[in-house]
Design an enzyme around this catalytic site. Structure first.
Site, mmCIF file in Angstrom:
data_model
loop_
_atom_site.group_PDB
_atom_site.id
_atom_site.type_symbol
_atom_site.label_atom_id
_atom_site.label_comp_id
_atom_site.label_asym_id
_atom_site.label_seq_id
_atom_site.Cartn_x
_atom_site.Cartn_y
_atom_site.Cartn_z
ATOM 1 N N ASP A 1 0.758 -1.083 0.074
ATOM 2 C CA ASP A 1 -0.006 0.020 0.010
ATOM 3 C C ASP A 1 0.862 1.254 0.063
ATOM 4 O OD1 ASP A 1 -3.188 0.784 1.471
ATOM 5 O OD2 ASP A 1 -1.564 2.323 1.256
ATOM 6 N N ASP B 1 -4.243 2.353 -4.451
ATOM 7 C CA ASP B 1 -2.995 2.456 -4.218
ATOM 8 C C ASP B 1 -2.497 1.320 -3.398
ATOM 9 O OD1 ASP B 1 -3.902 2.920 -1.561
ATOM 10 O OD2 ASP B 1 -2.381 3.984 -0.935
ATOM 11 N N GLU B 2 -3.500 -0.009 -3.699
ATOM 12 C CA GLU B 2 -2.937 -1.215 -2.873
ATOM 13 C C GLU B 2 -3.211 -2.530 -3.604
ATOM 14 O OE1 GLU B 2 -5.392 -2.445 0.964
ATOM 15 O OE2 GLU B 2 -6.956 -0.739 -0.248
#
Ligand code: TTP
Ligand code: MG
Length: 350
Positions: A11, A109-110
Site C-alpha cells: 500500500d 494504491d494497494e
C-alpha cells in the site's frame, strides 16, 4: 500437506499527498492536505488524504476540510487531481504486475501479490525490499509492505509497517502478532462493531478469541463466524487476478445543505454523466451502483444495487444506469427529511 502460501500486501504511503510532493518538491517536509477547498475554514468538503507531517496535527482522510483548516491553517491545501493519481497508480500497478504472476489490485494504491513461488519468508522479505526500492526509484513514491501466510495477515502487517516499512509475520508468529491488537485493527471491524464487541467483553483480539463462535454468530450472524476465524488469523481467500474489480466514483458537496430537488438532481445528473464518461473511457462493465448521501450533521448513508451479476450479462446502457442511480437517490430523499450536504455515486466495474 496443504500448500504453504506466502502473500504480500503493498500500500502506498499517503498516496495523493506524496504524488503532489513529487510534483512540487518545494512542499516537501511541510504539512500538506489534498481535498476540498478549505475556503479559509468555511469550506464544506472533506480531506482525501494528507501527508504524515499533517497527520501530526490529527488530520485524517474523510475529516471535514474545515476541521483540517482549524487544526493546521498553515498547511498547504491542494485540490484532488484524479487524472494524475490514476496515471501514477497504473504505473505502480504495472511494476507490481511484472513482479509476480498473481497480482490483485484492491484500490487505487494497494494490491496483493501471491509470492508462494519464493518458498521461504526470508526470500519474500528480500523480494519485498527490492520491490519497494523499485517503486521509489521509478515513481519516487514511498510504500509499505506486509507479508504473511494469507491476505488478512499481510494486510494488517502492512498497516503496522506504515510508513515506509516492511513487516513479515510468519505462520508461527500469528497469535503473538494478533492478540495484543485492538479489535478495530481487524479489517471489516468498524467503530460500531467494535462498540458491540466491547459490550461483550472484547477490546483486544486476545479477548475476542474468548468468545465462542456460536455466541459471535448469535450477535453478528454469518459475519460473526468470519470474525471468529479472522481473530485466529484464518483467511483462505485467494489472490485473484482473474477479476480485477475497480471502483469509479464522484461526489459533490453543496455550498449549503439543501432539500431543493432541482439542485440535488441536477448535481446528480452531472455526477452520473462524469462517472459514465470515465466508465466509457475505461471500457468497463457496470456491476454495482452505490449512491452516497450525507445529511446535515455529517450523517452518511449508502444504498447499493447490483445490476450485472456476471460478465456474460448484457451491458448496461446509460439510461438504465441513470434511472437505477436516481431511484437509489430518491429513496434517500423519501426516507429522510433532513437537508442534504453531499451526494456521491460509486460504481464497481469488472
Ligand atoms: P489510503 O491508502 O487509505 O491512504 P493513503 O495512501 O493516503 O495513506 P496511508 O496508506 O499511508 O495510510 O488511500 C489511498 C488514497 O485514496 C489516498 O491517498 C486518497 C484516497 N482516499 C480518499 O480520497 N478518501 C478516503 O477517505 C481515503 C481513506 C482515501
Ligand atoms: Mg495508501
Amino acid at each position: 500437506m496443504a500448500e504453504k502460501r506466502i502473500i504480500l500486501h503493498i500500500d502506498l504511503d499517503a498516496f495523493f499527498a506524496k504524488v503532489e510532493e513529487r510534483e512540487n518538491p518545494q512542499f516537501r517536509g511541510k504539512p500538506l492536505v489534498v481535498g476540498a477547498d478549505p475556503k479559509s475554514g468555511r469550506g464544506r468538503g472533506v480531506v482525501s488524504t494528507c501527508n504524515y507531517e499533517a497527520r501530526r496535527y490529527g488530520i485524517r482522510s474523510a475529516m471535514p476540510i474545515s476541521e483540517a483548516w482549524r487544526r493546521c491553517p498553515q498547511a498547504i491545501f491542494l485540490p484532488v487531481n484524479f487524472k494524475l493519481y490514476n496515471e501514477v497508480s497504473a504505473k505502480v500497478m504495472s511494476i507490481l504486475g511484472d513482479a509476480a504472476p498473481m497480482m490483485e489490485q484492491v484500490s487505487v494504491d494497494e494490491a496483493y501479490l501471491d509470492v508462494s513461488f519464493l518458498k521461504d519468508y526470508l526470500k519474500a522479505k528480500n523480494f519485498a525490499a527490492a520491490l519497494k526500492r523499485k517503486i521509489f526509484e521509478k515513481e519516487e513514491l514511498p510504500s509499505s509492505i506486509g507479508i504473511g501466510p494469507n491476505k488478512l495477515i499481510a494486510k494488517i502487517a502492512c498497516q503496522k509497517a506504515k510508513p515506509d516499512g516492511l513487516m513479515v509475520v510468519s505462520p508461527e508468529d500469528i497469535d503473538e502478532f494478533l492478540e495484543p491488537l485492538q479489535v478495530q485493527e481487524l479489517p471489516g471491524i468498524g467503530p460500531k462493531t467494535a462498540g458491540r464487541l466491547k459490550l461483550a467483553g472484547a477490546d483486544t483480539i486476545k479477548n475476542l478469541k474468548k468468545i465462542p463462535r456460536a455466541e459471535l454468530k448469535e450477535i453478528f450472524g454469518k459475519w460473526g463466524s468470519s470474525m471468529y476465524d479472522k481473530a485466529r488469523g484464518i483467511d483462505e481467500s485467494k489472490v485473484s487476478n482473474a477479476e480485477i474489480i475497480k471502483s469509479i466514483g464522484k461526489e459533490r458537496t453543496f455550498e449549503r445543505d439543501t432539500r431543493d430537488g432541482d439542485v440535488i438532481f441536477s448535481a446528480f445528473e452531472s455526477i452520473a454523466r462524469d462517472v459514465w464518461g470515465e466508465l466509457g473511457a475505461g471500457g468497463f462493465a457496470v456491476k454495482t451502483i452505490t449512491v452516497v448521501c450525507r445529511f446535515s450533521g455529517f450523517e452518511t448513508h449508502t444504498k447499493s444495487k447490483t445490476l450485472n451479476c456476471s460478465c456474460s450479462a448484457p451491458a448496461v446502457d446509460f439510461e438504465t444506469f441513470r434511472r437505477e442511480s436516481k431511484k437509489l437517490l430518491l429513496r434517500f430523499i423519501v426516507d429522510n427529511p433532513k437537508p442534504i450536504r453531499l451526494i456521491g455515486l460509486r460504481v464497481k466495474v469488472e
